[in-house]
Motif scaffolding. Sequence first.
Motif, PDB file in Angstrom:
ATOM      1  N   ASN A 292     -59.421  -6.479 -28.936  1.00 23.99           N
ATOM      2  CA  ASN A 292     -58.643  -6.946 -27.858  1.00 23.99           C
ATOM      3  C   ASN A 292     -58.002  -6.045 -27.070  1.00 23.99           C
ATOM      4  OD1 ASN A 292     -58.745  -9.693 -29.021  1.00 23.99           O
ATOM      5  ND2 ASN A 292     -57.643  -9.068 -30.760  1.00 23.99           N
ATOM      6  N   GLN A 293     -58.416  -6.065 -25.826  1.00 23.34           N
ATOM      7  CA  GLN A 293     -57.832  -5.098 -24.771  1.00 23.34           C
ATOM      8  C   GLN A 293     -56.652  -5.850 -23.867  1.00 23.34           C
ATOM      9  OE1 GLN A 293     -60.835  -3.586 -22.157  1.00 23.34           O
ATOM     10  NE2 GLN A 293     -62.383  -4.646 -23.241  1.00 23.34           N
ATOM     11  N   THR A 294     -55.580  -4.841 -23.634  1.00 22.13           N
ATOM     12  CA  THR A 294     -54.722  -4.815 -22.905  1.00 22.13           C
ATOM     13  C   THR A 294     -54.697  -3.927 -21.834  1.00 22.13           C
ATOM     14  OG1 THR A 294     -53.093  -5.670 -24.511  1.00 22.13           O
ATOM     15  CG2 THR A 294     -52.031  -5.071 -22.644  1.00 22.13           C
ATOM     16  N   VAL A 295     -55.057  -4.595 -20.451  1.00 24.51           N
ATOM     17  CA  VAL A 295     -54.930  -3.652 -19.373  1.00 24.51           C
ATOM     18  C   VAL A 295     -54.127  -3.806 -18.334  1.00 24.51           C
ATOM     19  CG1 VAL A 295     -56.743  -3.307 -17.348  1.00 24.51           C
ATOM     20  CG2 VAL A 295     -57.619  -4.001 -19.337  1.00 24.51           C
ATOM     21  N   ASN A 296     -53.668  -2.640 -17.864  1.00 26.63           N
ATOM     22  CA  ASN A 296     -52.503  -2.516 -17.017  1.00 26.63           C
ATOM     23  C   ASN A 296     -52.847  -3.416 -15.949  1.00 26.63           C
ATOM     24  OD1 ASN A 296     -50.900  -0.971 -18.812  1.00 26.63           O
ATOM     25  ND2 ASN A 296     -51.492   1.150 -17.720  1.00 26.63           N
ATOM     26  N   PRO A 297     -51.593  -3.781 -15.304  1.00 27.29           N
ATOM     27  CA  PRO A 297     -51.829  -4.510 -13.759  1.00 27.29           C
ATOM     28  C   PRO A 297     -52.530  -3.832 -12.662  1.00 27.29           C
ATOM     29  CG  PRO A 297     -49.604  -5.013 -14.757  1.00 27.29           C
ATOM     30  CD  PRO A 297     -50.194  -3.967 -15.655  1.00 27.29           C
ATOM     31  N   PRO A 304     -50.605  -8.240 -16.415  1.00 25.56           N
ATOM     32  CA  PRO A 304     -51.307  -7.645 -17.427  1.00 25.56           C
ATOM     33  C   PRO A 304     -52.687  -8.423 -17.449  1.00 25.56           C
ATOM     34  CG  PRO A 304     -49.401  -7.447 -18.220  1.00 25.56           C
ATOM     35  CD  PRO A 304     -49.254  -8.250 -17.292  1.00 25.56           C
ATOM     36  N   ILE A 305     -53.984  -7.715 -17.843  1.00 26.30           N
ATOM     37  CA  ILE A 305     -55.249  -8.482 -18.135  1.00 26.30           C
ATOM     38  C   ILE A 305     -55.623  -8.383 -19.395  1.00 26.30           C
ATOM     39  CG2 ILE A 305     -57.457  -8.380 -17.566  1.00 26.30           C
ATOM     40  CD1 ILE A 305     -56.729  -7.157 -14.862  1.00 26.30           C
ATOM     41  N   TYR A 306     -55.991  -9.123 -20.010  1.00 21.75           N
ATOM     42  CA  TYR A 306     -56.347  -9.262 -21.418  1.00 21.75           C
ATOM     43  C   TYR A 306     -57.801  -9.549 -21.784  1.00 21.75           C
ATOM     44  CZ  TYR A 306     -51.283  -9.567 -22.248  1.00 21.75           C
ATOM     45  OH  TYR A 306     -50.119  -9.255 -22.046  1.00 21.75           O
ATOM     46  N   ALA A 307     -58.743  -9.009 -22.445  1.00 24.69           N
ATOM     47  CA  ALA A 307     -59.891  -9.013 -22.532  1.00 24.69           C
ATOM     48  C   ALA A 307     -60.465  -8.944 -24.321  1.00 24.69           C
ATOM     49  CB  ALA A 307     -60.708  -8.272 -21.871  1.00 24.69           C
TER      50      ALA A 307
END
Length: 448
Positions: A292-297, A304-307
């Motif tokens: 599970n990724q948490t990407v900075n805005p 934030p983007i979650y993938a």
Amino acid sequence: MRKSNFIVVMVLLSGSALVRGQVVSPNGNVSPMASTFGNGQSATLKYTGENGITNEFVFATGYQFSYDDNVLGANGSAKQSDEVHDLNANVRLLHVGPRWNTSIEYVPFYEFYNQFTQYNRLDQHLAADFTANLSPRWALRLRDTFDDLTNPYGPGAAGGLGSPSALNSTIFVPLAAERGNSSRADLVWNQNGRNSAFAFGGYQIRDFTQIVTSGNALINTQGPSGGFEYSWRPSEHTNLAMLYLFERLDFSGALPAGSPSRLDIHGLLPSFGWQPSPRVQVTAFAGPEIANQTVNPIAPSTTPIYAQQIVWAGGGTVSGQAEHTAWYVTPQRIVADGGGYFSYVISTSVNAAVRQELPFPGRWNATVGFEAANNDAFSAETNNINLTGQSASFELQRPFGERIITQVNYNFTHQSGSQALPAGVEFNRNRISIGINYQWNATPRIRR
């Protein structure tokens, strides 16, 4: 850069090597029986006669001279060779008893160059392993591995945590000052050798304290890990296990836009251990890992983007041990950190090693090792870059008496990628070394 579990004597090829299962014997000692995956123990190359040492204190010093044809890890006309000198020491304490076991090894070595004197520095490696047998069924095991290194080929120690409690060691970062620490605590339970279980928690950290020669800044990694494994032994030589694994990786430093700042990994990994003979071990594991990724805005957004990505992990190890021969072969595919260049990768690797006592007077030993790795980076900033690496090593070792050991080493490293990569990532490197070590003391210090 590769951790010190790749350096001298080549007893270990990789911190990502497969591990052997652990159970508690009737007297409480932790020991391998039809091994399964999960306990973080690195593979070793020991002859059968070397397993019986129980109490020892060793202090040794040594010198190593090397010729390196690509000190900076560059390509083409930018390649620079140099002569390298190492002064090293090794302090090792070993105790095996009915109530507690201890293994501590510390290796400092000062490396200095004839031309590139700006890279002269003191590197060091520390590995500690302590087991307390709390009762016939319960044991507590504490381990820690610390490295402060710039050179993956220096005279170091063979020891430390392995997968799944170690960071990615299959990516080389030439001449980057890297400081890393992996720690782990296990609570182990065993019921009459038939059913066993362990729960563990740990923490890994890797910081790059300077910019590498190419001028690229690097990504730092840290985070906790934990898990639980239950195993059942249907026969004397077979073990079945189920491992739940959790790992969180937090990234900092040179994070490009769109790069994950955090990765949460959950894995459910059944494994199988088989001991077809007292000298041969077979281990296999396979199962899903969810990343599970948490990407900075990314501006102008503030959200934030979650993938999520599902990866099928797996691997195995086949190892053998005899009076004059030891060997292993280990393939593996797992989700791992990006080694400083990327946030995270899908790392696929295979490594193999063999150690052989030669039929010559004087106890000659030869060790040959090989590793090939493929790291696929899938985060937004990498555009699915593929980074591959191959390494090979050879060592010839000959003792003189009980105190002096001489050795000759050759190491080859190649790293390349399928797309545009940061400067300094792709290179070929060869190093030839000659060394001598003097063992000042090797005496029992602790009695049962």
